[in-house]
Design a protein around this motif. Structure first.
Motif, mmCIF file in Angstrom:
data_model
loop_
_atom_site.group_PDB
_atom_site.id
_atom_site.type_symbol
_atom_site.label_atom_id
_atom_site.label_comp_id
_atom_site.label_asym_id
_atom_site.label_seq_id
_atom_site.Cartn_x
_atom_site.Cartn_y
_atom_site.Cartn_z
ATOM 1 N N GLY A 23 -30.757 -5.848 30.157
ATOM 2 C CA GLY A 23 -30.350 -7.180 29.762
ATOM 3 C C GLY A 23 -28.837 -7.271 29.757
ATOM 4 O O GLY A 23 -28.165 -6.425 29.168
ATOM 5 N N GLY A 25 -25.825 -10.048 28.996
ATOM 6 C CA GLY A 25 -25.628 -11.363 28.412
ATOM 7 C C GLY A 25 -26.899 -11.819 27.713
ATOM 8 O O GLY A 25 -27.810 -11.040 27.470
ATOM 9 N N SER A 26 -26.975 -13.096 27.430
ATOM 10 C CA SER A 26 -28.127 -13.585 26.670
ATOM 11 C C SER A 26 -29.297 -13.998 27.553
ATOM 12 O O SER A 26 -30.406 -14.129 27.062
ATOM 13 N N GLU A 27 -29.074 -14.209 28.862
ATOM 14 C CA GLU A 27 -30.152 -14.748 29.691
ATOM 15 C C GLU A 27 -30.423 -13.976 30.971
ATOM 16 O O GLU A 27 -31.385 -14.281 31.662
ATOM 17 N N THR A 28 -29.627 -13.000 31.319
ATOM 18 C CA THR A 28 -29.773 -12.312 32.596
ATOM 19 C C THR A 28 -30.443 -10.962 32.409
ATOM 20 O O THR A 28 -30.003 -10.160 31.591
ATOM 21 N N SER A 29 -31.512 -10.726 33.177
ATOM 22 C CA SER A 29 -32.163 -9.421 33.119
ATOM 23 C C SER A 29 -32.538 -8.982 34.531
ATOM 24 O O SER A 29 -32.799 -9.811 35.413
ATOM 25 N N ASN A 66 -26.823 -5.433 26.919
ATOM 26 C CA ASN A 66 -27.376 -5.738 25.595
ATOM 27 C C ASN A 66 -28.506 -4.785 25.255
ATOM 28 O O ASN A 66 -28.685 -4.410 24.110
ATOM 29 N N TRP A 67 -29.295 -4.441 26.272
ATOM 30 C CA TRP A 67 -30.420 -3.525 26.077
ATOM 31 C C TRP A 67 -30.818 -2.906 27.409
ATOM 32 O O TRP A 67 -30.480 -3.405 28.473
#
Length: 71
Positions: A23, A25-29, A66-67
């Motif tokens: 992950g 940012g908050s929306e990109t995976s 992020n993860w």
């Protein structure tokens, strides 16, 4: 080497050659095979994003993650 960095290195070494999801940012995976890493970046190959787009390779700065999960 800090204990946190040691744990990350040990885990990523164990996951090398296996499919992972990351992950950014908050929306990109993305998912891909963990090819290699150092203290600054990870390299994924055979990459797919959440929308199904494909790429041969992706380099991601570890500080931007992020993860990361083992699939």
């Amino acid at each position: 080497m800090s204990e946190k960095q040691y744990l990350l290195d040990k885990t990523l070494e164990r996951w090398k050659g296996k499919r992972v999801a990351v992950g950014i940012g908050s929306e990109t995976s993305f998912s891909g095979i963990l090819e290699d890493f150092d203290e600054e970046v990870i390299l994924l190959k055979e990459v797919t994003d959440y929308a199904g787009n494909r790429a041969k390779e992706l380099i991601v700065k570890i500080d931007d993650l992020n993860w990361i999960t083992l699939l």
